[in-house]
Motif scaffolding. Sequence first.
Motif, PDB file in Angstrom:
ATOM      1  N   VAL A   1      -2.879   1.792  11.889  1.00 30.53           N
ATOM      2  CA  VAL A   1      -3.889   0.847  12.357  1.00 30.53           C
ATOM      3  C   VAL A   1      -5.042   1.651  12.929  1.00 30.53           C
ATOM      4  CG1 VAL A   1      -4.443  -1.013  13.980  1.00 30.53           C
ATOM      5  CG2 VAL A   1      -2.207  -0.970  12.847  1.00 30.53           C
ATOM      6  N   VAL A   2      -6.252   1.347  12.464  1.00 28.40           N
ATOM      7  CA  VAL A   2      -7.458   2.011  12.950  1.00 28.40           C
ATOM      8  C   VAL A   2      -8.166   1.073  13.912  1.00 28.40           C
ATOM      9  CG1 VAL A   2      -9.719   2.928  12.303  1.00 28.40           C
ATOM     10  CG2 VAL A   2      -7.721   3.383  10.861  1.00 28.40           C
ATOM     11  N   ALA A   3      -8.583   1.582  15.057  1.00 32.68           N
ATOM     12  CA  ALA A   3      -9.257   0.761  16.056  1.00 32.68           C
ATOM     13  C   ALA A   3     -10.506   1.470  16.549  1.00 32.68           C
ATOM     14  CB  ALA A   3      -8.325   0.466  17.232  1.00 32.68           C
ATOM     15  N   GLY A   4     -11.567   0.694  16.805  1.00 31.93           N
ATOM     16  CA  GLY A   4     -12.790   1.271  17.346  1.00 31.93           C
ATOM     17  C   GLY A   4     -13.984   0.382  17.122  1.00 31.93           C
ATOM     18  N   ARG A   5     -15.129   0.880  17.516  1.00 30.69           N
ATOM     19  CA  ARG A   5     -16.405   0.186  17.349  1.00 30.69           C
ATOM     20  C   ARG A   5     -17.301   1.018  16.443  1.00 30.69           C
ATOM     21  NH1 ARG A   5     -17.947  -3.532  21.151  1.00 30.69           N
ATOM     22  NH2 ARG A   5     -20.118  -2.842  20.912  1.00 30.69           N
ATOM     23  N   ASP A   6     -18.163   0.339  15.706  1.00 30.66           N
ATOM     24  CA  ASP A   6     -19.163   1.012  14.866  1.00 30.66           C
ATOM     25  C   ASP A   6     -18.518   2.073  13.977  1.00 30.66           C
ATOM     26  OD1 ASP A   6     -21.415  -0.427  15.936  1.00 30.66           O
ATOM     27  OD2 ASP A   6     -21.238   0.807  17.738  1.00 30.66           O
ATOM     28  N   LEU A   7     -17.583   1.632  13.150  1.00 30.37           N
ATOM     29  CA  LEU A   7     -16.843   2.536  12.283  1.00 30.37           C
ATOM     30  C   LEU A   7     -16.978   2.127  10.821  1.00 30.37           C
ATOM     31  CD1 LEU A   7     -13.426   2.881  14.174  1.00 30.37           C
ATOM     32  CD2 LEU A   7     -15.350   4.483  14.206  1.00 30.37           C
ATOM     33  N   ALA A   8     -16.704   3.085   9.954  1.00 31.15           N
ATOM     34  CA  ALA A   8     -16.528   2.824   8.532  1.00 31.15           C
ATOM     35  C   ALA A   8     -15.125   3.284   8.161  1.00 31.15           C
ATOM     36  CB  ALA A   8     -17.564   3.570   7.710  1.00 31.15           C
ATOM     37  N   VAL A   9     -14.397   2.442   7.430  1.00 27.42           N
ATOM     38  CA  VAL A   9     -13.024   2.749   7.041  1.00 27.42           C
ATOM     39  C   VAL A   9     -12.880   2.515   5.543  1.00 27.42           C
ATOM     40  CG1 VAL A   9     -10.582   2.268   7.432  1.00 27.42           C
ATOM     41  CG2 VAL A   9     -12.215   1.965   9.306  1.00 27.42           C
ATOM     42  N   ALA A  10     -12.412   3.522   4.828  1.00 23.45           N
ATOM     43  CA  ALA A  10     -12.225   3.398   3.375  1.00 23.45           C
ATOM     44  C   ALA A  10     -10.889   4.000   2.987  1.00 23.45           C
ATOM     45  CB  ALA A  10     -13.353   4.093   2.617  1.00 23.45           C
ATOM     46  N   THR A  11     -10.188   3.310   2.092  1.00 23.12           N
ATOM     47  CA  THR A  11      -8.897   3.779   1.598  1.00 23.12           C
ATOM     48  C   THR A  11      -8.911   3.839   0.081  1.00 23.12           C
ATOM     49  OG1 THR A  11      -7.695   2.870   3.495  1.00 23.12           O
ATOM     50  CG2 THR A  11      -6.411   3.332   1.515  1.00 23.12           C
ATOM     51  N   SER A  12      -8.507   4.970  -0.460  1.00 28.93           N
ATOM     52  CA  SER A  12      -8.291   5.114  -1.902  1.00 28.93           C
ATOM     53  C   SER A  12      -6.804   5.313  -2.129  1.00 28.93           C
ATOM     54  CB  SER A  12      -9.056   6.318  -2.455  1.00 28.93           C
ATOM     55  OG  SER A  12     -10.451   6.097  -2.393  1.00 28.93           O
ATOM     56  N   GLY A  13      -6.249   4.641  -3.142  1.00 25.24           N
ATOM     57  CA  GLY A  13      -4.823   4.807  -3.366  1.00 25.24           C
ATOM     58  C   GLY A  13      -4.294   3.973  -4.505  1.00 25.24           C
ATOM     59  N   THR A  14      -2.970   3.888  -4.552  1.00 25.18           N
ATOM     60  CA  THR A  14      -2.275   3.290  -5.684  1.00 25.18           C
ATOM     61  C   THR A  14      -1.743   1.899  -5.404  1.00 25.18           C
ATOM     62  OG1 THR A  14      -0.175   4.268  -4.965  1.00 25.18           O
ATOM     63  CG2 THR A  14      -1.544   5.583  -6.448  1.00 25.18           C
ATOM     64  N   ALA A  15      -1.912   1.389  -4.178  1.00 22.22           N
ATOM     65  CA  ALA A  15      -1.240   0.155  -3.786  1.00 22.22           C
ATOM     66  C   ALA A  15      -1.630  -1.028  -4.660  1.00 22.22           C
ATOM     67  CB  ALA A  15      -1.535  -0.162  -2.319  1.00 22.22           C
ATOM     68  N   GLU A  16      -2.909  -1.168  -4.982  1.00 23.74           N
ATOM     69  CA  GLU A  16      -3.375  -2.335  -5.712  1.00 23.74           C
ATOM     70  C   GLU A  16      -3.440  -2.130  -7.217  1.00 23.74           C
ATOM     71  OE1 GLU A  16      -3.923  -5.252  -4.356  1.00 23.74           O
ATOM     72  OE2 GLU A  16      -3.439  -4.525  -2.344  1.00 23.74           O
ATOM     73  N   ARG A  17      -3.827  -0.941  -7.649  1.00 23.74           N
ATOM     74  CA  ARG A  17      -4.120  -0.734  -9.075  1.00 23.74           C
ATOM     75  C   ARG A  17      -3.333   0.404  -9.710  1.00 23.74           C
ATOM     76  NH1 ARG A  17     -10.437   0.008  -9.194  1.00 23.74           N
ATOM     77  NH2 ARG A  17     -10.002   0.249 -11.406  1.00 23.74           N
ATOM     78  N   GLY A  18      -2.329   0.920  -9.015  1.00 22.39           N
ATOM     79  CA  GLY A  18      -1.568   2.020  -9.584  1.00 22.39           C
ATOM     80  C   GLY A  18      -2.392   3.297  -9.651  1.00 22.39           C
ATOM     81  N   HIS A  19      -2.047   4.181 -10.559  1.00 22.08           N
ATOM     82  CA  HIS A  19      -2.736   5.475 -10.672  1.00 22.08           C
ATOM     83  C   HIS A  19      -4.013   5.300 -11.501  1.00 22.08           C
ATOM     84  CE1 HIS A  19       0.331   7.887  -8.743  1.00 22.08           C
ATOM     85  NE2 HIS A  19       1.255   7.289  -9.467  1.00 22.08           N
TER      86      HIS A  19
ATOM     87  N   VAL B   1      -4.011  -0.699   7.814  1.00 24.29           N
ATOM     88  CA  VAL B   1      -4.034  -0.019   6.514  1.00 24.29           C
ATOM     89  C   VAL B   1      -2.686  -0.237   5.837  1.00 24.29           C
ATOM     90  CG1 VAL B   1      -4.294   2.190   5.325  1.00 24.29           C
ATOM     91  CG2 VAL B   1      -5.665   1.701   7.363  1.00 24.29           C
ATOM     92  N   ALA B   2      -2.694  -0.918   4.700  1.00 25.46           N
ATOM     93  CA  ALA B   2      -1.452  -1.245   4.012  1.00 25.46           C
ATOM     94  C   ALA B   2      -0.719   0.022   3.576  1.00 25.46           C
ATOM     95  CB  ALA B   2      -1.740  -2.123   2.804  1.00 25.46           C
ATOM     96  N   HIS B   3       0.594  -0.005   3.707  1.00 20.54           N
ATOM     97  CA  HIS B   3       1.397   1.118   3.232  1.00 20.54           C
ATOM     98  C   HIS B   3       1.494   1.028   1.716  1.00 20.54           C
ATOM     99  CE1 HIS B   3       4.486   4.108   2.820  1.00 20.54           C
ATOM    100  NE2 HIS B   3       4.502   4.309   4.127  1.00 20.54           N
ATOM    101  N   PRO B   4       1.121   2.073   0.989  1.00 19.40           N
ATOM    102  CA  PRO B   4       1.086   1.990  -0.467  1.00 19.40           C
ATOM    103  C   PRO B   4       2.454   1.942  -1.132  1.00 19.40           C
ATOM    104  CG  PRO B   4       0.662   4.227   0.230  1.00 19.40           C
ATOM    105  CD  PRO B   4       0.688   3.388   1.482  1.00 19.40           C
ATOM    106  N   LEU B   5       3.493   2.360  -0.396  1.00 20.80           N
ATOM    107  CA  LEU B   5       4.832   2.430  -0.979  1.00 20.80           C
ATOM    108  C   LEU B   5       5.793   1.381  -0.423  1.00 20.80           C
ATOM    109  CD1 LEU B   5       5.246   6.314  -0.896  1.00 20.80           C
ATOM    110  CD2 LEU B   5       4.366   4.902  -2.764  1.00 20.80           C
ATOM    111  N   LEU B   6       5.399   0.704   0.642  1.00 19.18           N
ATOM    112  CA  LEU B   6       6.264  -0.283   1.298  1.00 19.18           C
ATOM    113  C   LEU B   6       5.501  -1.594   1.413  1.00 19.18           C
ATOM    114  CD1 LEU B   6       7.638   2.010   4.168  1.00 19.18           C
ATOM    115  CD2 LEU B   6       8.782   1.418   2.017  1.00 19.18           C
TER     116      LEU B   6
END
Length: 244
Positions: free
Chosen positions: A149-167, A137-142
Motif C-alpha cells: 500500500v502506497v500512502a502520501g500526498r502529491d504522488l505519482a504511482v505506476a505499476t507494470s506487470g502481468t496481473a491483468e494482461r499476462g506477459h 497495489v494488487a499482488h500479481p500472483l495472488l
Amino acid sequence: MGTVFSFDVRAEPTPGLFRALADATAWLRHVDAVFSTYRPDSQISRLGRSEVALTDCEPDVAEVLRLCDQAARVSGGRFSVHVGPGLDPSAMVKGWAVERAAQMLSRAGARDHCVNGGGDLQLTGGAGPGRPWRIGVAHPLLPGRLATVVAGRDLAVATSGTAERGHHIFDPRTGRPATALASMTLVGRDLTTVDAQATAAFVMGESAREWVEDALEDIEAFAVTADGRTWWTAGFPEYGIVPR
C-alpha cells in the motif's frame, strides 16, 4: 487506449470544476484519437506506417516521441517505441495524458484529486484534510491480495506487470517477453516519468533496483519477482508498506 480512466475529486462541486472535468475527459478522448495503436486511423498508427510525416501530425506527437527518446536514453534502451511493427508510445502516452488531465483540474481549483488511468495514478493534494491518499497495489500472483500500500500526498504511482494482461511487456533489445518480474511499481511526483520508467524497470528485472536508486532522482520502486519474492529500494518505506 484500451483501458479505463476515472476521476476522484475531493472538492465541492462548482461550475468551474464541472467544466474542468468535461475538458479533461475531452482531452483524454482526443489523446486516444491521436495516439491509440488500436485505431488504424490515429496519427501515431499512420505515422508508423509512413503514411504521414511527423510534420503532418499534431505538435503533441513530436513532444511525446521526444519524451520517448529521452526515456530510452535514461534506461539504456529498455524503453522503446519500436518493440513491434510501427510505433507504440503507449507506455509514455498514458502517464503523460493523465498528468495533463490532473493539471486541468488543478487549474480549476481542485486541490485534492486523483486521476487514474488503468491503475496508474496522478495524486494531487490528499484524500481530505490531513489525510493522505492510500493506494493498494494488487499482488500479481495472488488474486484478491495486495502486494503493498502506497500512502502520501502529491504522488505519482505506476505499476507494470502481468496481473491483468499476462506477459505483454517485451525487451526491446531481444524482442522477447520480460519474465523475471511479475510486477514493478514506481512512486514519484510526475506520472509522465514514473509510468514510462516503470515499463523500463520491469524489463530490467533484478537489476532495476540499482538502476532506480542510482539513475532516477526522487523515484522509489517496489517489485514482485516471478517466483513471488519482493524487494524495494531504500527509500520506498517512506511511501509504502513493506512485507514483514
